[in-house]
Design a protein around this motif. Structure first.
Motif, PDB file in Angstrom:
ATOM      1  N   ARG A 183      11.819  10.599  -7.801  1.00 33.03           N
ATOM      2  CA  ARG A 183      12.533   9.351  -7.585  1.00 33.03           C
ATOM      3  C   ARG A 183      11.558   8.235  -7.252  1.00 33.03           C
ATOM      4  N   SER A 184      10.501   8.560  -6.497  1.00 31.52           N
ATOM      5  CA  SER A 184       9.497   7.554  -6.181  1.00 31.52           C
ATOM      6  C   SER A 184       8.829   7.045  -7.444  1.00 31.52           C
ATOM      7  N   ALA A 185       8.616   7.959  -8.405  1.00 35.11           N
ATOM      8  CA  ALA A 185       7.968   7.566  -9.651  1.00 35.11           C
ATOM      9  C   ALA A 185       8.911   6.790 -10.564  1.00 35.11           C
ATOM     10  N   GLN A 186      10.230   7.024 -10.425  1.00 36.64           N
ATOM     11  CA  GLN A 186      11.186   6.435 -11.346  1.00 36.64           C
ATOM     12  C   GLN A 186      11.866   5.187 -10.815  1.00 36.64           C
ATOM     13  N   ARG A 187      11.858   4.961  -9.498  1.00 38.34           N
ATOM     14  CA  ARG A 187      12.617   3.853  -8.959  1.00 38.34           C
ATOM     15  C   ARG A 187      12.083   2.526  -9.479  1.00 38.34           C
ATOM     16  N   PRO A 188      12.936   1.524  -9.579  1.00 35.41           N
ATOM     17  CA  PRO A 188      12.481   0.215 -10.034  1.00 35.41           C
ATOM     18  C   PRO A 188      11.565  -0.426  -9.017  1.00 35.41           C
ATOM     19  N   PRO A 189      10.777  -1.441  -9.431  1.00 30.09           N
ATOM     20  CA  PRO A 189       9.831  -2.070  -8.518  1.00 30.09           C
ATOM     21  C   PRO A 189      10.518  -2.649  -7.298  1.00 30.09           C
ATOM     22  N   ALA A 190       9.929  -2.436  -6.119  1.00 35.70           N
ATOM     23  CA  ALA A 190      10.500  -2.994  -4.899  1.00 35.70           C
ATOM     24  C   ALA A 190       9.434  -3.500  -3.945  1.00 35.70           C
ATOM     25  N   THR A 191       8.195  -3.073  -4.119  1.00 36.46           N
ATOM     26  CA  THR A 191       7.111  -3.511  -3.250  1.00 36.46           C
ATOM     27  C   THR A 191       6.262  -4.541  -3.977  1.00 36.46           C
ATOM     28  N   PRO A 192       5.411  -5.293  -3.224  1.00 38.07           N
ATOM     29  CA  PRO A 192       4.489  -6.200  -3.911  1.00 38.07           C
ATOM     30  C   PRO A 192       3.648  -5.468  -4.950  1.00 38.07           C
ATOM     31  N   LYS A 193       3.220  -4.246  -4.621  1.00 42.82           N
ATOM     32  CA  LYS A 193       2.428  -3.498  -5.596  1.00 42.82           C
ATOM     33  C   LYS A 193       3.266  -3.159  -6.824  1.00 42.82           C
ATOM     34  N   ASP A 194       4.522  -2.745  -6.614  1.00 41.60           N
ATOM     35  CA  ASP A 194       5.407  -2.433  -7.739  1.00 41.60           C
ATOM     36  C   ASP A 194       5.579  -3.648  -8.641  1.00 41.60           C
ATOM     37  N   PHE A 195       5.913  -4.784  -8.012  1.00 38.52           N
ATOM     38  CA  PHE A 195       6.117  -6.005  -8.780  1.00 38.52           C
ATOM     39  C   PHE A 195       4.847  -6.387  -9.526  1.00 38.52           C
ATOM     40  N   ALA A 196       3.707  -6.263  -8.852  1.00 34.40           N
ATOM     41  CA  ALA A 196       2.437  -6.634  -9.472  1.00 34.40           C
ATOM     42  C   ALA A 196       2.158  -5.761 -10.694  1.00 34.40           C
ATOM     43  N   GLU A 197       2.373  -4.464 -10.546  1.00 30.42           N
ATOM     44  CA  GLU A 197       2.102  -3.563 -11.661  1.00 30.42           C
ATOM     45  C   GLU A 197       3.012  -3.858 -12.842  1.00 30.42           C
ATOM     46  N   GLU A 198       4.306  -4.126 -12.578  1.00 27.90           N
ATOM     47  CA  GLU A 198       5.225  -4.448 -13.659  1.00 27.90           C
ATOM     48  C   GLU A 198       4.836  -5.764 -14.325  1.00 27.90           C
ATOM     49  N   ALA A 199       4.472  -6.763 -13.510  1.00 26.46           N
ATOM     50  CA  ALA A 199       4.084  -8.055 -14.058  1.00 26.46           C
ATOM     51  C   ALA A 199       2.827  -7.915 -14.917  1.00 26.46           C
ATOM     52  N   HIS A 245      -8.676  -7.484   0.001  1.00 25.89           N
ATOM     53  CA  HIS A 245     -10.078  -7.326  -0.402  1.00 25.89           C
ATOM     54  C   HIS A 245     -10.572  -5.902  -0.209  1.00 25.89           C
ATOM     55  N   GLU A 246     -10.162  -5.240   0.870  1.00 26.89           N
ATOM     56  CA  GLU A 246     -10.682  -3.907   1.178  1.00 26.89           C
ATOM     57  C   GLU A 246      -9.952  -2.799   0.437  1.00 26.89           C
ATOM     58  N   THR A 247      -8.631  -2.828   0.444  1.00 27.78           N
ATOM     59  CA  THR A 247      -7.848  -1.708  -0.087  1.00 27.78           C
ATOM     60  C   THR A 247      -7.369  -1.915  -1.515  1.00 27.78           C
ATOM     61  N   GLY A 248      -7.344  -3.171  -2.007  1.00 28.91           N
ATOM     62  CA  GLY A 248      -6.801  -3.444  -3.331  1.00 28.91           C
ATOM     63  C   GLY A 248      -5.292  -3.464  -3.365  1.00 28.91           C
ATOM     64  N   MET A 249      -4.649  -3.345  -2.217  1.00 25.19           N
ATOM     65  CA  MET A 249      -3.184  -3.348  -2.172  1.00 25.19           C
ATOM     66  C   MET A 249      -2.642  -4.775  -2.206  1.00 25.19           C
ATOM     67  N   PRO A 250      -1.665  -5.057  -3.086  1.00 29.67           N
ATOM     68  CA  PRO A 250      -1.026  -6.376  -3.073  1.00 29.67           C
ATOM     69  C   PRO A 250      -0.298  -6.606  -1.747  1.00 29.67           C
ATOM     70  N   LEU A 251      -0.647  -7.678  -1.071  1.00 27.23           N
ATOM     71  CA  LEU A 251      -0.048  -8.013   0.224  1.00 27.23           C
ATOM     72  C   LEU A 251       1.053  -9.052   0.093  1.00 27.23           C
ATOM     73  N   LYS A 252       1.067  -9.740  -1.012  1.00 32.13           N
ATOM     74  CA  LYS A 252       2.046 -10.814  -1.202  1.00 32.13           C
ATOM     75  C   LYS A 252       2.292 -11.009  -2.681  1.00 32.13           C
ATOM     76  N   PHE A 253       3.574 -11.212  -3.031  1.00 30.23           N
ATOM     77  CA  PHE A 253       3.966 -11.470  -4.419  1.00 30.23           C
ATOM     78  C   PHE A 253       4.853 -12.707  -4.412  1.00 30.23           C
ATOM     79  N   THR A 254       4.475 -13.708  -5.217  1.00 33.19           N
ATOM     80  CA  THR A 254       5.257 -14.942  -5.288  1.00 33.19           C
ATOM     81  C   THR A 254       5.508 -15.292  -6.747  1.00 33.19           C
ATOM     82  N   LEU A 255       6.764 -15.507  -7.088  1.00 25.54           N
ATOM     83  CA  LEU A 255       7.126 -15.928  -8.433  1.00 25.54           C
ATOM     84  C   LEU A 255       7.754 -17.308  -8.348  1.00 25.54           C
ATOM     85  N   THR A 256       7.113 -18.300  -8.969  1.00 21.30           N
ATOM     86  CA  THR A 256       7.639 -19.663  -8.979  1.00 21.30           C
ATOM     87  C   THR A 256       8.196 -19.979 -10.355  1.00 21.30           C
TER      88      THR A 256
END
Length: 410
Positions: A183-199, A245-256
């Motif tokens: 389910r973790s692999a299949q769920r739709p994007p919900a985190t900044p990282k999820d959104f970033a990867e989909e984008a 910078h250290e972990t590569g994890m998206p900390l913020k996602f903004t769509l304008t």
């Protein structure tokens, strides 16, 4: 020095390019997910960047995208702020009830106010503050802070708990390890990282990608990656991703939006730690006197928490299978998805549908073309056209671009 480097055309050598069909499907999934972001359960979604322009080593856009792909953060805790402004019509609160009821929430028959499928639809609009914690794939917690109350969703091993403190109601479901991972692999994007990867799946030669300086998010130094459509006609103005910078994890996602104004979606950490949370964070015992609802429907899916997911296709394949003849029209950021509702008819007319038909019609704009007549429903990001024969066209494109796509696709 603050990096400022542009990759307007991303080649296969710089970033592994997904299959064309998957990339086009991802383009459709992103706006749909944005509209239903609250329907995904424990999204470790993160808010506004701190002031600051940290001095970080130069990095190219391709290198930063690779850094995101290699990020493997599994332990964290923090405070999150999420603001969603889709520009939906004001229905006086009716829309919340409809979403909750449709999702089987507190207004649904036999439902519980602690059921996450209903409660987290609240995140679809407005500004909310969350507390989040995670310790690997088996332990996560999200708490939605409200006035003098709190809603918490907890996943601890095989147990999933939802607790509504205001109503003193508890929701409980169980999952096994295989179900949780799938389910973790299949769920739709919900985190900044999820959104970033989909984008980033949408990156092609119609896209401008650049590193636009640096920022601080929740006190952490980050690069700012900006993704923009090169084409006209898209409602997406820009996507900005702050990458730790250290972990590569998206900390913020903004769509304008291309139309200007405030962000449609802005999610980010205001406080974050990558230390392992205390084990007690994920323990839960129903309070005395609480009403406990057991979820025994093993085919229910709660975005990685409750229910047993069906084995098989990935989300975009599920989407295509669930809609009658899903097709993609156009290219790049102007891609429009179309499918047949199977009803053979569009929205009820005022004559046939009475007050309901008139009400629904008043929420959209009437249009006509080679496809016949139809109604366009608009938000600040997504436009959808429902024709009189029951065909739907939807995309992150302007109303005019949507109508043209419908005419070309007829």
């Amino acid at each position: 020095m603050a990096p400022n480097e542009t990759d307007d055309t991303t080649t296969a050598g710089e970033v592994e390019e997904p299959r064309a069909g998957r990339r086009r499907a991802a383009r459709y999934i992103v706006p749909v997910t944005v509209m239903g972001v609250a329907a995904a359960t424990i999204g470790l979604v993160p808010a506004l960047a701190d002031s600051g322009d940290p001095d970080l080593p130069d990095i190219t856009a391709a290198q930063l995208i690779e850094k995101i792909a290699q990020s493997d953060v599994e332990r964290l805790s923090g405070t999150v702020k999420i603001t969603t402004d889709l520009g939906l019509p004001d229905l006086g609160g009716l829309e919340s009830g409809l979403l909750s009821g449709a999702a089987g929430g507190e207004d649904g028959e036999g439902g519980s106010s602690a059921d996450p499928s209903g409660r987290l639809t609240e995140l679809a609009s407005g500004t909310h503050t969350l507390r989040v914690a995670a310790d690997g794939p088996d332990r996560q917690k999200l708490s939605l802070l409200e006035n003098a109350a709190e809603y918490s969703l907890i996943h601890n091993g095989k147990d999933v708990w939802g607790y509504d403190s205001a109503a003193n109601e508890v929701y409980h479901a169980t999952v096994d390890e295989a179900d949780t991972k799938e389910r973790s692999a299949q769920r739709p994007p919900a985190t900044p990282k999820d959104f970033a990867e989909e984008a980033l799946k949408a990156v092609d030669d119609t896209t401008s990608v650049k590193v636009d300086g640096t920022a601080q998010v929740a006190g952490r130094d980050a690069y700012r990656l900006v993704v923009e459509p090169k084409q006209s006609g898209s409602t997406v103005g820009a996507i900005s991703i702050a990458v730790d910078h250290e972990t590569g994890m998206p900390l913020k996602f903004t769509l304008t939006p291309a139309g200007g104004g405030s962000a449609v979606v802005d999610v980010g950490f205001t406080k974050v730690s990558f230390d392992r949370p205390d084990a007690s964070t994920f323990r839960f015992t129903p309070p005395k006197g609480a009403k406990v609802t057991e979820d025994t429907e093993q085919d229910r899916a709660h975005g990685g928490f409750g229910g047993k997911p069906e084995r098989g296709p990935k989300p975009e394949e599920d989407l295509a299978k669930g809609l009658d003849g899903l097709r993609m029209l156009g290219e790049g950021w102007n891609t429009v998805a179309t499918f047949d509702t199977g009803t053979g008819a569009g929205l009820p007319t005022e004559e046939a549908g009475g007050d309901l038909g008139g009400f629904l019609g008043s929420l959209g704009d009437q249009v006509k073309g080679d496809f016949g007549k139809g109604t366009v429903f608009s938000t600040r990001l997504v436009n959808a056209l429902i024709t009189e024969d029951g065909t739907v066209y939807v995309g992150t494109v302007t109303k005019d671009a949507l109508v043209k796509a419908a005419e070309a696709g007829k």
